[in-house]
Design a protein around this motif. Structure first.
Motif, PDB file in Angstrom:
ATOM      1  N   ASP A  34       0.946  16.440  15.805  1.00 48.17           N
ATOM      2  CA  ASP A  34       0.711  15.120  16.395  1.00 48.17           C
ATOM      3  C   ASP A  34       0.319  14.093  15.330  1.00 48.17           C
ATOM      4  OD1 ASP A  34       1.246  16.181  18.874  1.00 48.17           O
ATOM      5  OD2 ASP A  34      -0.860  16.425  19.436  1.00 48.17           O
ATOM      6  N   GLU A  35      -0.426  14.543  14.313  1.00 45.90           N
ATOM      7  CA  GLU A  35      -0.869  13.627  13.266  1.00 45.90           C
ATOM      8  C   GLU A  35       0.331  13.023  12.527  1.00 45.90           C
ATOM      9  OE1 GLU A  35      -1.851  16.667  13.676  1.00 45.90           O
ATOM     10  OE2 GLU A  35      -4.037  16.734  13.879  1.00 45.90           O
ATOM     11  N   VAL A  36       1.377  13.826  12.319  1.00 51.67           N
ATOM     12  CA  VAL A  36       2.569  13.339  11.634  1.00 51.67           C
ATOM     13  C   VAL A  36       3.275  12.292  12.484  1.00 51.67           C
ATOM     14  CG1 VAL A  36       4.840  13.986  10.751  1.00 51.67           C
ATOM     15  CG2 VAL A  36       2.867  15.460  10.307  1.00 51.67           C
ATOM     16  N   ALA A  37       3.441  12.585  13.773  1.00 59.48           N
ATOM     17  CA  ALA A  37       4.091  11.625  14.673  1.00 59.48           C
ATOM     18  C   ALA A  37       3.305  10.313  14.731  1.00 59.48           C
ATOM     19  CB  ALA A  37       4.217  12.231  16.068  1.00 59.48           C
ATOM     20  N   SER A  38       1.976  10.410  14.731  1.00 62.58           N
ATOM     21  CA  SER A  38       1.143   9.205  14.791  1.00 62.58           C
ATOM     22  C   SER A  38       1.306   8.356  13.538  1.00 62.58           C
ATOM     23  CB  SER A  38      -0.322   9.605  14.976  1.00 62.58           C
ATOM     24  OG  SER A  38      -1.154   8.470  15.005  1.00 62.58           O
ATOM     25  N   ILE A  39       1.348   8.997  12.374  1.00 64.20           N
ATOM     26  CA  ILE A  39       1.524   8.245  11.123  1.00 64.20           C
ATOM     27  C   ILE A  39       2.875   7.548  11.110  1.00 64.20           C
ATOM     28  CG2 ILE A  39       1.739   8.444   8.613  1.00 64.20           C
ATOM     29  CD1 ILE A  39      -0.230  10.805   8.772  1.00 64.20           C
ATOM     30  N   ILE A  40       3.920   8.247  11.551  1.00 64.34           N
ATOM     31  CA  ILE A  40       5.256   7.649  11.599  1.00 64.34           C
ATOM     32  C   ILE A  40       5.247   6.427  12.519  1.00 64.34           C
ATOM     33  CG2 ILE A  40       7.643   8.013  12.348  1.00 64.34           C
ATOM     34  CD1 ILE A  40       7.305  10.959  11.493  1.00 64.34           C
ATOM     35  N   ALA A  41       4.618   6.552  13.681  1.00 61.69           N
ATOM     36  CA  ALA A  41       4.589   5.456  14.648  1.00 61.69           C
ATOM     37  C   ALA A  41       3.869   4.226  14.110  1.00 61.69           C
ATOM     38  CB  ALA A  41       3.924   5.925  15.944  1.00 61.69           C
ATOM     39  N   TRP A  42       2.855   4.441  13.268  1.00 65.58           N
ATOM     40  CA  TRP A  42       2.005   3.348  12.804  1.00 65.58           C
ATOM     41  C   TRP A  42       2.332   2.871  11.396  1.00 65.58           C
ATOM     42  CZ3 TRP A  42      -2.243   0.720  14.958  1.00 65.58           C
ATOM     43  CH2 TRP A  42      -2.592   1.097  16.256  1.00 65.58           C
ATOM     44  N   HIS A  43       3.398   3.365  10.757  1.00 63.72           N
ATOM     45  CA  HIS A  43       3.542   3.074   9.328  1.00 63.72           C
ATOM     46  C   HIS A  43       3.835   1.605   9.031  1.00 63.72           C
ATOM     47  CE1 HIS A  43       7.963   3.653   9.953  1.00 63.72           C
ATOM     48  NE2 HIS A  43       8.081   2.888   8.875  1.00 63.72           N
ATOM     49  N   HIS A  44       4.236   0.825  10.039  1.00 67.63           N
ATOM     50  CA  HIS A  44       4.373  -0.625   9.861  1.00 67.63           C
ATOM     51  C   HIS A  44       3.257  -1.390  10.569  1.00 67.63           C
ATOM     52  CE1 HIS A  44       7.940  -1.119   7.492  1.00 67.63           C
ATOM     53  NE2 HIS A  44       8.642  -0.318   8.267  1.00 67.63           N
ATOM     54  N   GLY A  45       2.221  -0.705  10.990  1.00 66.18           N
ATOM     55  CA  GLY A  45       1.086  -1.383  11.578  1.00 66.18           C
ATOM     56  C   GLY A  45       0.924  -1.210  13.065  1.00 66.18           C
ATOM     57  N   GLY A  46       1.788  -0.438  13.710  1.00 66.89           N
ATOM     58  CA  GLY A  46       1.630  -0.202  15.136  1.00 66.89           C
ATOM     59  C   GLY A  46       2.027  -1.405  15.971  1.00 66.89           C
ATOM     60  N   PRO A  47       1.685  -1.408  17.240  1.00 69.46           N
ATOM     61  CA  PRO A  47       2.112  -2.464  18.162  1.00 69.46           C
ATOM     62  C   PRO A  47       1.664  -3.865  17.748  1.00 69.46           C
ATOM     63  CG  PRO A  47       1.222  -0.585  19.360  1.00 69.46           C
ATOM     64  CD  PRO A  47       0.925  -0.351  17.916  1.00 69.46           C
ATOM     65  N   THR A  48       0.508  -3.978  17.067  1.00 66.52           N
ATOM     66  CA  THR A  48      -0.003  -5.295  16.692  1.00 66.52           C
ATOM     67  C   THR A  48       0.569  -5.800  15.378  1.00 66.52           C
ATOM     68  OG1 THR A  48      -1.886  -4.350  15.516  1.00 66.52           O
ATOM     69  CG2 THR A  48      -2.171  -4.801  17.867  1.00 66.52           C
ATOM     70  N   GLY A  49       1.257  -4.923  14.648  1.00 61.55           N
ATOM     71  CA  GLY A  49       1.812  -5.314  13.360  1.00 61.55           C
ATOM     72  C   GLY A  49       0.863  -5.116  12.197  1.00 61.55           C
ATOM     73  N   VAL A  50      -0.437  -5.007  12.459  1.00 57.67           N
ATOM     74  CA  VAL A  50      -1.422  -4.800  11.399  1.00 57.67           C
ATOM     75  C   VAL A  50      -2.443  -3.787  11.886  1.00 57.67           C
ATOM     76  CG1 VAL A  50      -3.240  -5.823   9.992  1.00 57.67           C
ATOM     77  CG2 VAL A  50      -1.176  -7.124  10.469  1.00 57.67           C
ATOM     78  N   GLY A  51      -2.789  -2.852  11.008  1.00 58.80           N
ATOM     79  CA  GLY A  51      -3.842  -1.927  11.391  1.00 58.80           C
ATOM     80  C   GLY A  51      -3.552  -0.519  10.927  1.00 58.80           C
ATOM     81  N   ALA A  52      -4.605   0.261  10.811  1.00 56.09           N
ATOM     82  CA  ALA A  52      -4.495   1.664  10.437  1.00 56.09           C
ATOM     83  C   ALA A  52      -5.658   2.397  11.089  1.00 56.09           C
ATOM     84  CB  ALA A  52      -4.547   1.827   8.919  1.00 56.09           C
ATOM     85  N   PRO A  53      -5.407   3.115  12.182  1.00 61.56           N
ATOM     86  CA  PRO A  53      -6.501   3.811  12.873  1.00 61.56           C
ATOM     87  C   PRO A  53      -7.245   4.813  12.007  1.00 61.56           C
ATOM     88  CG  PRO A  53      -4.541   3.722  14.249  1.00 61.56           C
ATOM     89  CD  PRO A  53      -4.139   3.257  12.874  1.00 61.56           C
ATOM     90  N   ASN A  54      -6.603   5.349  10.974  1.00 54.60           N
ATOM     91  CA  ASN A  54      -7.291   6.292  10.101  1.00 54.60           C
ATOM     92  C   ASN A  54      -6.741   6.205   8.686  1.00 54.60           C
ATOM     93  OD1 ASN A  54      -4.962   8.070   9.832  1.00 54.60           O
ATOM     94  ND2 ASN A  54      -5.393   8.724  11.936  1.00 54.60           N
ATOM     95  N   ALA A  55      -7.402   6.899   7.780  1.00 50.49           N
ATOM     96  CA  ALA A  55      -7.041   6.809   6.364  1.00 50.49           C
ATOM     97  C   ALA A  55      -5.679   7.432   6.070  1.00 50.49           C
ATOM     98  CB  ALA A  55      -8.122   7.484   5.522  1.00 50.49           C
ATOM     99  N   GLU A  56      -5.291   8.466   6.811  1.00 45.21           N
ATOM    100  CA  GLU A  56      -3.989   9.087   6.569  1.00 45.21           C
ATOM    101  C   GLU A  56      -2.854   8.104   6.850  1.00 45.21           C
ATOM    102  OE1 GLU A  56      -4.287  12.569   9.053  1.00 45.21           O
ATOM    103  OE2 GLU A  56      -4.812  13.821   7.333  1.00 45.21           O
ATOM    104  N   ILE A  57      -2.972   7.355   7.944  1.00 42.52           N
ATOM    105  CA  ILE A  57      -1.977   6.332   8.248  1.00 42.52           C
ATOM    106  C   ILE A  57      -1.981   5.259   7.167  1.00 42.52           C
ATOM    107  CG2 ILE A  57      -1.388   4.479   9.877  1.00 42.52           C
ATOM    108  CD1 ILE A  57      -2.413   6.296  12.123  1.00 42.52           C
ATOM    109  N   ALA A  58      -3.165   4.846   6.741  1.00 40.70           N
ATOM    110  CA  ALA A  58      -3.283   3.808   5.719  1.00 40.70           C
ATOM    111  C   ALA A  58      -2.617   4.230   4.412  1.00 40.70           C
ATOM    112  CB  ALA A  58      -4.753   3.481   5.479  1.00 40.70           C
TER     113      ALA A  58
END
Length: 447
Positions: free
Chosen positions: A194-218
């Motif tokens: 799940d962590e991999v799928a979450s990083i892929i989903a957020w790699h451009h900032g998620g729905p808001t365009g900016v943000g990183a819920p955790n350091a791995e995504i960042a």
């Protein structure tokens, strides 16, 4: 959308050989022989491993002649990542649409971001394996959109909005979904964490365009941004600022990441670029010691041992690991396991130049000839027996393999291979013993 994901899901990025190699790298009980057997099932990957072991990227002059030597020199962690990189590269390079405007050179970009993300994670002291895998697959959703909406429509959008947040927002507006979301759905269908799928989903900032819920995504966001800047794309400054803040890093780290990913074939090289070269040299000095045991780490031990063998005109190598170490951790806890490794390191350091190769595997360069190495091996076995007597604490035994120059060769790679084979012989003979070339080192041999 579901049909396109179902179709791509039939071609998993990780084939059986790669999955086998990863499982063996993660298994503390597996041996180098197990890895060699798995590698020999894939001639292409085996050749890549040998070339990688001998490349400038490794930054050491020891050359591997066999797959076994390459496994010893590269180490399990690097081998695991190399397996993932090789599999992803092959999958993306051959994928339909790779090279078109909507996809770009996905196989090259994937490796670049994975290297950068792992480097960012290391700088921020964040676990890097999940980050590395997500970096490899962060753009895999670009394969899905053309299957659903057509290649011409996707290529047209990509030419108008080449990269970054603008590209993602345009995809959402025109298609109702973006490539990051598609990639996350595909990762889930492949059964990836799940962590991999979450990083892929957020790699451009998620729905808001900016943000990183955790350091791995960042870490992946930061690496993707740096890779884009190196290829001439305007930086997403808002996302860059947020990812640096989440990782608790400053903009100085951009130089380090740029050096790591600007030329993957030469990463880890000399880096002759002023202040950056000084930073790389500083990191190299700091990275020579194993944090737990205080011994030389794998890379530093290999470098210094090779030079010592040349300067001293010979020497002997002992390789040992803790028998059934996994059981020690399970029965007494990880803290007790760490204490065992630290004490083993202390004992070994008395008998020569000792290093921790990884996990519960250690090596010692013993000055002198084969006879002196045999005596050192016997003393080590005796001291371990005295320190870890059966009682309230963990019962600890070692298996040990020995090789010496010139009997088993003059080069370090040859001595490592001979000692590793002897270690395997010791394990096959029942563990808790020292051996050389199939012969157990009994007290009468050490007299």
């Amino acid at each position: 959308m579901a049909g396109a994901i179902d179709e791509l899901a039939e071609f998993p990025v990780l084939d059986a050989t790669v999955l086998r190699i990863i499982a063996l790298c993660d298994d503390q009980e597996s041996t180098a022989a197990d890895l060699v057997d798995a590698l020999e099932q894939d001639a292409t990957f085996a050749a890549n491993l040998l070339r990688f072991s001998n490349s400038a990227a490794r930054a050491h002059p020891i050359r591997a002649k066999t797959i076994r030597q390459a496994v010893m020199l590269v180490g399990r962690r690097a081998l695991r990542r190399l397996a993932l990189e090789a599999a992803t590269f092959r999958f993306l390079e051959r994928s339909k649409g790779n090279g078109r405007a909507s996809c770009g050179q996905m196989h090259l970009h994937a490796i670049t971001v994975a290297i950068g993300a792992a480097a960012a994670a290391e700088e921020a002291r964040v676990p890097g394996d999940t980050v590395h895998l997500a970096g490899l697959l962060h753009d895999v959703g670009k394969l899905v959109l053309p299957e659903v909406f057509g290649e011409e429509a996707c290529d047209s959008l990509a030419r108008e909005f080449p990269a970054g947040a603008e590209r993602v927002l345009a995809e959402r507006e025109r298609f109702g979904i973006d490539h990051a979301q598609c990639g996350a759905l595909l990762a889930e269908r492949w059964g990836l964490p799940d962590e991999v799928a979450s990083i892929i989903a957020w790699h451009h900032g998620g729905p808001t365009g900016v943000g990183a819920p955790n350091a791995e995504i960042a870490a992946v966001q930061l690496a993707d941004n740096v890779a884009g800047m190196l290829s001439g794309t305007e930086a997403d400054h808002a996302l860059l600022e947020v990812s640096l803040d989440r990782l608790d890093l400053t903009s100085d780290v951009l130089d380090v990441l740029a050096e790591q990913i600007a030329n993957p074939e030469q990463r880890g090289g000399s880096g002759e670029s002023g202040r950056l070269a000084e930073r790389v040299a500083e990191l190299e000095r700091l990275s020579q010691t194993d944090d737990l045991t205080g011994l030389a780490n794998r890379r530093h031990w290999l470098q210094t041992t090779r030079m010592a063998l040349i300067e001293n005109g010979g020497g002997a190598i002992l390789i040992c690991d803790v028998d059934n170490f996994k059981a020690v951790n399970e029965r007494h806890g990880m803290a007790a396991g760490d204490l065992v490794l630290a004490e083993i390191g202390r004992i070994l350091s008395v008998h020569g130049h000792a290093g921790r190769l990884g996990g519960d595997e250690f090596a010692v360069l013993v000055p002198g000839n084969l006879e002196e190495a045999v005596q050192a091996a016997q003393r080590i076995m005796a001291q371990v027996g005295e320190v870890f007597e059966a009682g309230s604490g963990p019962k600890v035994d070692l298996s040990l393999g020995c090789a010496a120059a010139p009997t088993h060769g003059d080069e370090l790679a040859d001595l490592l291979e001979a000692a590793d084979v002897a270690l395997l012989d010791a394990k096959r003979a029942g563990r808790s013993r020292a051996m050389i070339a199939g012969t157990e080192l009994r007290d009468d041999l050490a007299a």
